[in-house]
Design a protein around this motif. Structure first.
Motif, PDB file in Angstrom:
ATOM      1  N   TYR A   1       0.836  -1.199   0.000  1.00 29.95           N
ATOM      2  CA  TYR A   1       0.000   0.000   0.000  1.00 29.95           C
ATOM      3  C   TYR A   1       0.871   1.250   0.000  1.00 29.95           C
TER       4      TYR A   1
ATOM      5  N   LEU B   1      -2.845   4.264  -3.013  1.00 28.83           N
ATOM      6  CA  LEU B   1      -2.728   3.160  -3.974  1.00 28.83           C
ATOM      7  C   LEU B   1      -2.562   1.829  -3.268  1.00 28.83           C
TER       8      LEU B   1
ATOM      9  N   VAL C   1     -13.225   2.743  -4.856  1.00 24.01           N
ATOM     10  CA  VAL C   1     -11.907   2.637  -5.486  1.00 24.01           C
ATOM     11  C   VAL C   1     -12.070   2.595  -6.990  1.00 24.01           C
TER      12      VAL C   1
ATOM     13  N   LEU D   1      -4.980  -0.439  -7.478  1.00 29.24           N
ATOM     14  CA  LEU D   1      -6.220   0.215  -7.090  1.00 29.24           C
ATOM     15  C   LEU D   1      -5.907   1.607  -6.584  1.00 29.24           C
ATOM     16  N   ALA D   2      -6.778   2.565  -6.847  1.00 29.65           N
ATOM     17  CA  ALA D   2      -6.591   3.940  -6.387  1.00 29.65           C
ATOM     18  C   ALA D   2      -7.833   4.395  -5.636  1.00 29.65           C
ATOM     19  N   ALA D   3      -7.604   5.163  -4.560  1.00 32.66           N
ATOM     20  CA  ALA D   3      -8.718   5.658  -3.754  1.00 32.66           C
ATOM     21  C   ALA D   3      -8.340   6.991  -3.137  1.00 32.66           C
TER      22      ALA D   3
ATOM     23  N   VAL E   1      -8.822   2.258   0.018  1.00 38.69           N
ATOM     24  CA  VAL E   1      -8.035   1.375  -0.840  1.00 38.69           C
ATOM     25  C   VAL E   1      -7.826   0.026  -0.164  1.00 38.69           C
TER      26      VAL E   1
END
Length: 207
Positions: A9, A30, A54, A81-83, A89
């Protein structure tokens, strides 16, 4: 069972890295993972977009396939993954990893294939297939000849539309496609695909 090989992460990734990986502005948190199956990982990425706030920023297959991965944790694919927040995330990652554990390629006479119905796609597979989120898709993948032969059988046996064609050679030397239709139509496509792969595996010379 498909497996994640490495997970990390980034709570506040650098803007340059975010841009390079395709993360939208304002989503600096991420989550990165590699897996031993690229197609299973893409379905898992899609599951994450349905379970948390996300976006699937990045997903790229590696060449040759997991059996010939360049390092122990490389596997067959890198997914990102992006948040907006680290908590979001992490929730998305947990959903992706859970989905990944429930997915696997089948095998008949040493020939691996994937014939999986996604009953309601999230934003990742919707974009990939050019359909609306919530559409049912049949995700069909096999080695090159088996994939093309079985894809034809799947289309003929079901009321589905070929939305995305994966022509061989792909980076992992497989082929197939994404078929859209009702859930029952997608399940019929999957069944026909699996049967056709088995037919080739049993009689590769066509006799």
């Amino acid at each position: 069972m498909s497996r994640a090989l490495a997970v990390r992460y980034l709570a506040n990734a650098s803007p340059a890295l975010c841009r390079s990986l395709g993360a939208p502005p304002g989503l600096p948190a991420l989550g990165l993972f590699t897996a031993d199956s690229d197609d299973a990982a893409y379905i898992a990425l899609d599951a994450a977009t349905k379970a948390a706030e996300v976006e699937a920023a990045y997903g790229q297959s590696f060449y040759a396939g997991a059996a010939n991965a360049t390092t122990p944790n490389a596997g067959e694919v890198l997914c990102v993954l992006a948040a907006r927040t680290p908590g979001a995330v992490k929730s998305g990652m947990e959903a992706a990893l859970g989905a990944l554990e429930r997915l696997d390629f089948q095998e008949v006479r040493g020939v691996p294939y994937l014939a999986h119905t996604v009953s309601s796609v999230g934003t990742f597979l919707a974009k990939e297939a050019g359909v609306a989120p919530g559409t049912a898709l049949a995700y069909l993948i096999a080695p090159p000849l088996e994939g093309m032969y079985a894809l034809d059988a799947a289309l003929k046996a079901s009321d589905t539309v070929l939305q995305k064609f994966y022509g061989p050679p792909s980076p992992t030397n497989f082929g197939g496609g994404l078929l859209a239709g009702t859930q029952s139509a997608c399940e019929a496509a999957c069944a026909a695909f699996a049967q056709a792969v088995g037919e080739v595996a049993a009689r590769p010379d066509g006799r």
